[in-house]
Every structure is written in structure tokens, then in C-alpha cells.
Design a protein around this motif. Structure first.
Motif, PDB file in Angstrom:
ATOM      1  N   VAL A 277       0.805  -1.225   0.000  1.00 12.29           N
ATOM      2  CA  VAL A 277       0.000   0.000   0.000  1.00 12.29           C
ATOM      3  C   VAL A 277       0.839   1.277   0.000  1.00 12.29           C
ATOM      4  CG1 VAL A 277      -1.682   1.346   1.314  1.00 12.29           C
ATOM      5  CG2 VAL A 277      -2.016  -1.114   1.012  1.00 12.29           C
ATOM      6  N   PRO A 278       1.929   1.351   0.772  1.00  7.05           N
ATOM      7  CA  PRO A 278       2.718   2.597   0.773  1.00  7.05           C
ATOM      8  C   PRO A 278       3.257   2.986  -0.606  1.00  7.05           C
ATOM      9  CG  PRO A 278       3.310   1.263   2.661  1.00  7.05           C
ATOM     10  CD  PRO A 278       2.426   0.410   1.790  1.00  7.05           C
ATOM     11  N   GLN A 281       0.668   5.329  -2.216  1.00 11.99           N
ATOM     12  CA  GLN A 281       0.195   6.435  -1.399  1.00 11.99           C
ATOM     13  C   GLN A 281       1.296   7.490  -1.322  1.00 11.99           C
ATOM     14  OE1 GLN A 281      -0.733   4.572   2.378  1.00 11.99           O
ATOM     15  NE2 GLN A 281      -2.882   4.263   1.824  1.00 11.99           N
ATOM     16  N   LEU A 285       3.777   7.709  -4.054  1.00 14.89           N
ATOM     17  CA  LEU A 285       2.892   7.511  -5.200  1.00 14.89           C
ATOM     18  C   LEU A 285       3.465   8.099  -6.485  1.00 14.89           C
ATOM     19  CD1 LEU A 285       0.212   6.621  -6.445  1.00 14.89           C
ATOM     20  CD2 LEU A 285      -0.782   8.798  -5.677  1.00 14.89           C
TER      21      LEU A 285
END
Length: 503
Positions: A277-278, A281, A285
Motif C-alpha cells: 500500500v505505501p 500512497q 505515489l
């Protein structure tokens, strides 16, 4: 002051500094050799397989559809890049590499004993699901074992050995495939032929790389990031001694690492989410989108036209031999692309044109030399990357517009120069991502790049006859878009790590 004297005064320092203080010597050279062999082996396993399929067509009684399925099999391995990146970020770089190269070698070697195309397909898909991850894993492993002063240059050198796979594969084909032996092996239900020997030999580099890994250690950066600083110091001590230092002079007593992860009991899905996920984000990102896109351009442009290279070269030679003049590249392709394999007088011939083999060897030498020359400019990696994009884009335009066959063929070859930029983009993954996310980010980027390569190969085959010129002009625009994106990379004059907020 010598490395040993400077090292003796160090009792507490950051890991990246310690990699420098262990001295640069035999161990780091062995790491480079092992990574180069593995990188070359992965390329042979993927792109050398197209030669295998061509040579085995008659023995395995392959039709056009089956040849296409087999030729695309190596790309199936990219679907497993995600779990491999996760495993490398949690279980260790060396452990992941050792497993991927060992199993990849075993199944690549087994494919040489296939009794039919279905068996070969199964062996190739399984083997590629392991071996294809090795290329991205060695990027991270090499980058973390080499100090920042030499990192970019070593990654360029490793990429050169990857490009040299064309020299190796076509060179081996030149000497092995013309052999005419036929040895029946009833208990295996096969006949040993030249293509089987060739298939086994191009699998050997993966096995050699696996053996060399037994003499190497885990990445000290990974160990420190994992929180195992004591083991990291032990590895650094071994590297220091391997490089010729006196163990008594090794005085590193403690490591600071800002990225250390506190291990908790959690499910694999929770851990996978934490690793993935990081990347999508803020603040990572923007860098994820940027580097993924740049790697897609480098790999797709090179891989698509590389996979079509033997076919295009044969078509080109057919046009030249027929005395065609003032004919553009696309015209030559369309004119000679209509071989009727269903004709009654069609003869199955698994031999490969010597002109094609010679041109493949020449192509490999050319790009290997260019990439080694580019390694001298490793500190100007953004400039090298942008230059590669500009040359490739200009070549696409000229291929579609020139009417001189030889010039068109030269520029068709130069389109593949984007392969030189892979080393540049790879070095940014090491510099701009936290240690805990490097392997996964690199593997995911390569997975996306290989998937687009697979699509690109099929796209070119579908439109080359009806929209050949338009294809090359469109591809030029695609590559030029990479120039704009590359300008947003950190300046070559500035050392930037984890700078994810500024363009």
C-alpha cells in the motif's frame, strides 16, 4: 587514511556508510560476477527460448498457433513478480535469489527433455515463474551490496551482461544447431537432437549463478532494516575480511538505521498490505507512477522489437536478395510476410538462417559495447536515459519515413537502444525507495513492464501489415513522452534519497 584505519574508529554509523567502510574489493567483484551471470541467464531463459521454439518446431511437430503459445510462455512468469518481491522484502534478497535461480535452472534443463509441446509449455511456465524474478532481484541485491559511489556503474555493467545474452544465444546457435546427431533414448521416449543440447546449455548460467550465491552473504542493508543488526555486523565483518582486511581491525560496534521495522505477529495478508500500500500512497505515489512508466517504456520498446527481430531481419534479407530498391522498411515487411505454410509443397525446416544468426551476434556486440560505454557516464544517468529515448523516438520516425532499405534496417535496430536505460531506471529504485520496499517496487515495475511487452508483441503482429508506418510514428510519441517524465527525475548533480515530494 586507509580503509582499515578509518574503519577502526567507527563504533556507530549508518548502514550505507558502513558498506563503504568495509572497503571495495574481491567480495564486491564476486557479487558483480554472480549478478551478471544470473542476469545473463535470465535473458537466455526468456529470449533464447524463441530460438529453441524455432529449432524444435519440426521435432515436436508444432503448428503456428502452438509456436505462438510457446514463444509467449516466458512472459507468464511475470505474474509471479509480486509475491517474489514480497518474499525478498520479508525473507531476504539472497534467499529469494537462491530459490529462484535453482528452481529456474531445474525446469529450464528439464524442458530440453520434453516429449511434446504441452510438456515443454508446462516446464517453461513453471520455470519462468521462478527465473524471471531473478533479474529484478539481482538489481536490488547488487545495489544494496555496492556503495553509492560505484552503484550506478555496476548496475550498468550488469545490464550490459543482460544485453550480451544475444551474443551468447546466437553464438551458441551458430555452433550447436547445425549439428546433425540423432540419438534415440527409448526410456525417455525422445531423440536427442541439437536443439535439445542447445536448450540445456542456455539453462546452465542460472545453475552457475545459484552455485555462486552459496559463497555470498545476505544484504547487510536488508538485515539492518529488518532489525537484525548483530547479523548485519557479522556479515559486514566477513565482507571486510573477504576484501583483505584484518578481522582485528574491524571495530564497527553498532548500526543506526532509520528504516528498521519492528516485527509483529501478523497474517501474510496484513504483511503484504503493509509492504504494498505505501507504494501507491503519498509520498511514494508519484515516484511509483514515474519509475513504473519509465521502466515500461525501456522494457516494452526493447522487448517487442527484440522478439520480432529475427523475423524482420529475414524479411529484410529477402527483400535485398530479390533486388528491391527504394523500398521502405514497412514495404519490405509487407511484401515478404505472406509465406503459405499450408501449401502442399511446404517443407518443414527448423534451420535458422546464418545471416540472421550473424546479425543477432552483431546486434548483441553493438548494444553491449554501447552499454559499457554508458557505464562510464553512470553519474549522468538521467542524461543517458533521456538520450536513449530521443534516439529511439527519432529511429521510429525514420523507419517509417525512409525508403532506403539498409538505412531503415539500421534505425530499426537503434529503436532497441532503450534497453540501455534499464540500468538508469533501476538505480533510481534503489536510491528513491526505502529499503523495506525496494525489491517489491522493482519486481512490480518489472511485472507491469513484461505484461505490456507481451501485449506489445501481439499488437505489433496484429497491425504491422495494415498500419505499419502508423505503428512506428505512434511508438515515437510513446517514447517521447518518457523524455518529459524523465526530466522530473532528481538532477544528476544532486544526490537525492527518498526525495518523493519534489519533481
Amino acid at each position: 587514511m586507509s580503509n582499515s584505519e578509518e574503519n577502526a574508529k567507527v563504533t556507530k554509523c549508518d548502514n550505507d556508510e558502513v558498506v563503504e567502510l568495509t572497503g571495495h574489493g574481491r567480495y564486491h567483484q564476486l557479487v558483480l560476477v554472480a549478478c551478471c551471470i544470473i542476469s545473463n541467464g535470465v535473458a537466455l531463459d526468456m529470449f533464447g527460448f524463441s530460438i529453441v521454439v524455432t529449432a524444435a518446431a519440426c521435432d515436436l511437430q508444432l503448428d503456428i498457433k502452438q509456436i505462438g503459445i510457446l514463444a509467449s510462455a516466458p512472459f507468464a512468469g511475470v505474474l509471479f513478480a509480486f509475491p517474489w518481491g514480497y518474499y525478498a522484502d520479508t525473507g531476504g534478497r539472497r534467499r529469494a535469489l537462491l530459490l529462484s535461480t535453482t528452481v529456474g535452472f531445474i525446469f529450464a534443463a528439464l524442458s530440453s527433455f520434453s516429449t511434446n509441446w504441452q510438456m515443454m509449455l508446462a516446464f517453461k511456465i513453471i520455470g519462468s515463474s521462478f527465473s524471471s524474478s531473478s533479474f529484478t532481484l539481482v538489481m536490488t541485491y547488487l545495489g544494496e551490496n555496492i556503495g553509492s559511489a560505484r552503484r550506478s556503474r555496476y548496475l550498468f555493467i550488469m545490464n550490459s551482461m543482460n544485453l550480451a545474452s544475444e551474443i551468447v544465444s546466437f553464438g551458441l546457435a551458430l555452433f550447436i544447431l547445425p549439428l546433425t546427431f540423432h540419438w534415440s533414448v527409448p526410456w525417455l521416449q525422445i531423440t536427442l537432437r541439437a536443439w535439445r543440447l542447445f536448450t540445456f546449455i542456455i539453462a546452465v548460467p542460472l545453475g552457475v549463478g545459484a552455485v555462486l550465491l552459496f559463497y555470498l552473504y545476505e544484504s547487510p542493508t536488508f538485515l539492518a532494516n529488518k532489525g537484525d543488526t548483530e547479523e548485519a555486523i557479522k556479515v559486514l565483518r566477513k565482507i571486510f575480511v573477504f576484501n583483505g582486511g584484518d578481522e582485528k581491525e574491524f571495530m564497527i560496534g553498532h548500526l543506526n538505521h532509520s528504516e528498521t521495522i519492528k516485527l509483529k505477529e501478523e497474517s501474510i495478508w496484513q504483511s503484504l498490505k503493509k509492504q504494498t500500500v505505501p507504494l501507491f500512497q503519498p509520498p511514494l505515489l508519484w515516484r511509483t507512477i514515474q519509475l513504473f512508466y519509465l521502466l515500461v517504456i525501456c522494457c516494452t520498446t526493447n522487448n517487442v522489437f527484440l522478439m520480432w527481430y529475427p523475423t524482420m531481419v529475414n524479411l529484410f534479407f529477402n527483400s535485398v536478395s530479390s533486388g528491391s530498391e527504394d523500398m521502405g522498411f514497412c514495404e519490405a515487411v509487407v511484401q515478404n510476410i505472406t509465406t503459405d505454410v499450408n501449401a502442399e509443397n511446404y517443407v518443414c525446416d527448423d534451420s535458422i538462417s546464418l545471416k540472421t544468426i550473424y546479425s543477432g551476434i552483431a546486434l548483441g556486440f553493438f548494444f553491449t559495447i554501447i552499454n559499457l560505454a554508458a557505464s562510464k557516464l553512470a553519474s549522468w544517468r538521467r542524461l543517458v536515459l533521456i538520450s536513449c529515448y530521443l534516439v529511439a523516438a527519432l529511429s521510429c520516425i525514420l523507419v517509417g519515413s525512409l525508403t532506403e532499405p539498409i538505412a531503415s534496417m539500421i534505425f530499426f535496430i537503434l529503436i532497441q537502444i532503450t534497453a540501455i536505460g534499464i540500468g538508469s531506471v533501476s538505480s533510481y529504485f534503489v536510491d528513491l525507495y526505502p529499503t523495506s520496499h525496494r525489491s517489491l517496487a522493482t519486481c512490480l515495475a518489472m511485472m507491469v513492464a513484461r505484461m505490456t511487452s507481451f501485449s506489445g508483441v501481439n499488437l505489433l503482429g496484429a497491425v504491422v501489415v495494415s498500419n505499419c508506418n502508423f505503428l512506428f510514428y505512434s511508438w515515437a510519441v510513446f517514447v517521447l513522452s518518457g523524455v518529459a517524465v524523465a526530466f522530473c527525475l532528481p538532477s544528476d548533480r544532486t544526490k537525492s534519497r527518498n526525495n518523493c515530494n519534489n519533481c
